[in-house]
Design an enzyme around this catalytic site. Structure first.
Site, PDB file in Angstrom:
ATOM      1  N   GLU A 108       0.847  -1.136  -0.095  1.00  0.00           N
ATOM      2  CA  GLU A 108      -0.110   0.108  -0.038  1.00  0.00           C
ATOM      3  C   GLU A 108       0.706   1.180  -0.017  1.00  0.00           C
ATOM      4  O   GLU A 108       0.459   2.261  -0.552  1.00  0.00           O
ATOM      5  CB  GLU A 108      -1.095  -0.126   1.394  1.00  0.00           C
ATOM      6  CG  GLU A 108      -1.944  -1.203   1.239  1.00  0.00           C
ATOM      7  CD  GLU A 108      -2.839  -1.235   2.222  1.00  0.00           C
ATOM      8  OE1 GLU A 108      -4.306  -0.824   2.151  1.00  0.00           O
ATOM      9  OE2 GLU A 108      -2.503  -1.621   3.151  1.00  0.00           O
ATOM     10  N   GLU A 128      -3.828  -9.565   3.568  1.00  0.00           N
ATOM     11  CA  GLU A 128      -4.158  -9.356   4.853  1.00  0.00           C
ATOM     12  C   GLU A 128      -5.335 -10.222   5.310  1.00  0.00           C
ATOM     13  O   GLU A 128      -5.466 -10.487   6.558  1.00  0.00           O
ATOM     14  CB  GLU A 128      -4.816  -7.984   4.768  1.00  0.00           C
ATOM     15  CG  GLU A 128      -3.655  -6.753   5.004  1.00  0.00           C
ATOM     16  CD  GLU A 128      -3.336  -6.506   3.548  1.00  0.00           C
ATOM     17  OE1 GLU A 128      -2.509  -5.274   3.686  1.00  0.00           O
ATOM     18  OE2 GLU A 128      -3.375  -7.122   2.622  1.00  0.00           O
TER      19      GLU A 128
END
Length: 246
Positions: A108, A128
């Site tokens: 990210e 995740e």
């Protein structure tokens, strides 16, 4: 204790190296604090930013030991998300030079850059959901803008990790370089940016980051400012003189 972010300041650029190699550069609170401090510096004195990682890794993700102890109130603070938004909104371009892992929060952070290049060892993705959380620091919207909805959905919903060839084919990175040439390629990109008019570069980044609803009005206003710039007159005059000299 070593600084979590090593910063090399040059006149027209800054190189920031994530520096927790013993943790594969996992992004902890100290790293986030250092990134905020760097953003404050670059907001006040705009320069191109090159982000990279020490020890053959960009960033293996957020620090799981810290994440495990966080609760709902921490999630609502957007600890990583707010830092990555600030990086993305820096006035001048951000280049992510990615070697090795860029996973979870590390991916990210890379997605927040304007330009991304990698090495053959690149591994990028967002696993995740396998840890009982979601990618909530920009991947659910930035990755869709980078690779399209179908591919973003595949990566985020399956947790699949892309290798360098796939990342290049999908447009996650724009080029792949041997590890010992990665920073040279990043600096060459920064050199090309530095050769251009800084204000025109900043305005181009603003237009690129604007929502579709803001176009074409935003670039018309930004271009109007540039049309009145002495630098525009100087550069165009030099161009015409070079062409006339043949």
């Amino acid at each position: 204790m070593a600084a979590p972010l090593l910063v090399d300041r040059l006149p027209d650029r800054v190189v920031a190296t994530l520096n927790r190699p013993e943790k594969r550069n996992a992004i902890d609170q100290d790293t986030i604090d250092a990134l905020h401090a760097l953003c404050a510096e670059l907001e006040a004195d705009p320069r191109t930013l090159i982000l990279t990682g020490a020890g053959g890794v960009f960033a293996s993700g957020a620090d799981i030991a810290q994440l495990r102890d966080r609760r709902a109130a921490h999630a609502r603070q957007g600890i990583n998300a707010m830092a990555f938004i600030r990086i993305n909104e820096l006035p001048m371009p951000v280049i992510a030079a990615i070697d090795g892992y860029a996973l979870g929060g590390g991916a990210e952070l890379a997605f927040a850059a304007d330009l991304r290049i990698g090495t053959p060892a690149l591994k990028v993705g967002n696993p995740e959901t396998g840890l009982g959380i979601m990618a909530a620091a920009g991947a659910t919207w930035r990755l869709r803008e980078i690779v399209g909805e179908a591919r973003a959905s595949e990566l985020l919903l399956t947790g699949r990790i892309l290798d360098a060839d796939e990342a290049l084919a999908w447009g996650v990175v724009s080029s792949v370089h041997p590890a010992d040439e990665l920073m040279g390629a990043a600096h060459a990109m920064a050199d090309r940016i530095a050769a251009n008019d800084p204000l025109a570069t900043r305005h181009t980044k603003l237009a690129l980051r604007a929502s579709r609803a803001d176009h074409p009005a935003i670039e018309l206003e930004l271009q109007a400012e540039l049309f009145e710039s002495p630098e525009k007159d100087r550069r165009m005059t030099e161009f015409l003189e070079r062409r006339n000299r043949g």
